[in-house]
Scaffold this active site. Structure first.
Site: not given
Ligand code: PNW
Length: 491
Positions: A100, A190, A332, A401
């Site tokens: 992905r 997201e 995710n 994810e």
């Molecule tokens: C994901 N939170 O995001 C992203 O899709 C990636 O690009 C990122 O590298 C990965 O997580 C790791 O951080 C997040 O709510 C979604 O704190 C939500 C949160 C943090 C990161």
């Protein structure tokens, strides 16, 4: 090799197949897919080569370096633009069935508009996909992983409804160019995180005081764009392409902080304000925003003296267009938060947090990772999957994810533990609770640019030496562990 589409068509319920605990081992069925993920801005680098346009993250890291840990940028990142063959070699080592990754909109359309196509961008993703397919790895492509062309940001970005139309133009050219090579598409990664982070938090475009208005406009136009792309795909491509189209939503579990009725209600409201914001319009029977979101934002807007709700209304046609506009749900999942009821009086200042009405926290006893928000709470995974099953009538889900950040270092036994415990939780959701999950993606293949956290948080199965000119990749212990899982389909 199983295509996602085959899985979609034939294996409507994996729980019925050869899943289970064989000889004391926890195993997934033969056709369950394991993959790894990255995103363009986080790994590619090459931010201004061969005609690529500027994205909001280029502009943001350059103009607001004070907001990024160590003032770093994604200008070079892991240099996957030049080193993608090496990345594919790592995936061959891992034995994963799919990769992905995301396409950088401004690499293909420098200012986001269809009249100016950057041939080098088109070439790059063809070469990456060809290399993957040659090695029996299916491309799974995210159209938008947060790198909006800066030109479109200057038109208002996702708060401007016209950007949804421009996104359809971009998506159409992706289907035209890559349609025959891609097994599964995700329109967005997201929206909750980028609409909230970009208009409240420190993410690009970094509009800090805009919550309660711009985040809702962003969400609204993203939902419209998603629905429009799906209907365009159905009309123009579905008959000729063997592919599937979904969306990735982040669902960090929200558990009540206590057994009180107030906290139980606050937690459910928080779920509706997080995943429900985007999943309800697409995956529920009735469509449109979750009723509790509608009700709370409408009434709080009124109290605050607005003449209309800060949460925009869809037209009846838009509700129908968006409802059912996905072949599967990409989810995710990383961690869990506790929710307690916010007892403060409503302030005149609009904000998503106040609209939601819950206060989020985490238990200090939960094991920590290397990101402030990421505590290791495997049971939240199973609960999240069950909530989706109940709420949206057991849709097909692929985990797009899941992963953990740790310090630099190759002996990452805690990452192995994380993967094992989260996969066990997911396995229980599939086998014991009948949740329709048919794939799992570890985030991330390699260490990469972790947005405002720069290179300080490492999620990779492979370590990247960002100081070396060749951005040397070295396997961590977890890469061997994950390779065994993706090959044997057993823990
Ligand atoms: C994901 N939170 O995001 C992203 O899709 C990636 O690009 C990122 O590298 C990965 O997580 C790791 O951080 C997040 O709510 C979604 O704190 C939500 C949160 C943090 C990161």
């Amino acid at each position: 090799m199983y295509l996602f589409v085959d899985v979609l068509r034939e294996v409507k319920n994996l729980a019925g197949s050869a899943l289970g605990v064989a000889e004391g081992k926890i195993c997934f069925p033969e056709n369950f897919l394991f993959g790894v993920a990255t995103a363009a801005y986080q790994v590619e680098g090459a931010w201004n080569v061969s005609g690529k346009g500027e994205s909001i993250w280029d502009s943001y890291t350059h103009n607001h370096s004070e907001r990024i840990f160590d003032h770093k940028t994604g200008d070079v990142a892991a240099d996957s633009y030049h080193l993608f063959r090496e990345d594919v070699r790592l995936m061959v080592e891992l034995g994963v069935q799919f990769y992905r990754f995301s396409i950088s909109w401004p690499r293909i359309l420098p200012n986001g508009l269809i009249n100016n196509i950057n041939e080098d961008g088109i070439r790059y993703y063809h070469e990456l996909m060809d290399e993957l397919i040659r090695n029996n790895i299916q491309p799974m492509v995210t159209m938008y992983h947060w790198d909006l062309p800066q030109y479109l940001q200057e038109l208002g970005g996702w708060t401007n409804p016209i950007v949804s139309d421009y996104f359809v133009d971009y998506a159409r050219m992706l289907f035209q160019n890559y349609g025959s090579k891609v097994s599964a598409w995700l329109t967005f990664n997201e929206p909750l995180t980028f609409c909230r982070g970009g208009y409240t938090g420190l993410e690009a475009p970094g509009r800090l005081e805009s919550s309660g208005i711009e985040d809702y406009l962003c969400g609204h136009n993203v939902l419209r764009a998603h629905g429009m792309v799906y209907r365009m795909y159905q009309k123009e491509f579905q008959a000729k392409l063997s592919t599937s189209v979904g969306i990735t939503l982040d669902f960090l579990w929200r558990a009540p902080a206590s057994r009180s009725a107030d906290d139980i209600i606050a937690a459910e409201t928080a779920r509706q304000f997080s995943i429900g914001w985007f999943a309800h319009p697409i995956f529920s029977k009735t469509g449109d925003y979750p009723p509790i979101m509608r009700k709370r934002i409408d009434s709080i807007s009124k109290i605050q003296g607005f003449s209309r709700s800060r949460l925009p209304y869809f037209t009846p046609d838009e509700i129908e267009m968006i409802r059912g506009s996905a072949d599967f749900l990409g989810m995710n999942h990383y961690t869990t938060f506790l929710v307690s009821k916010n007892r403060k009086k409503i302030s005149p200042k609009p904000s998503y947090a106040a609209d939601m009405g819950g206060i989020l926290s985490q238990k200090s006893s939960w094991p920590v990772a290397n990101s402030t928000w990421l505590k290791i709470v495997p049971w939240g995974f199973r609960l999240s999957l069950n909530w989706i099953k109940r709420e949206y009538d057991n849709p097909l889900v692929i985990i797009t994810e899941n992963g953990v950040s740790l310090e630099k270092g190759l002996v990452d036994t805690r990452r192995i533990e994380y993967i094992k415990e989260y996969l066990k939780s997911m396995h229980a959701a599939i086998t014991k609770d009948n949740c329709n999950v048919y794939g799992y993606t570890y985030w991330s293949l390699i260490d990469n640019f972790e947005w405002t956290r720069g290179y300080s948080e490492r999620f990779g199965l492979y370590e990247v030496d960002f100081d070396s000119p060749k951005k040397t990749r070295t396997p961590r212990l977890s890469s061997e562990y994950y390779a065994r899982i993706s090959r044997t389909k057993c823990l």
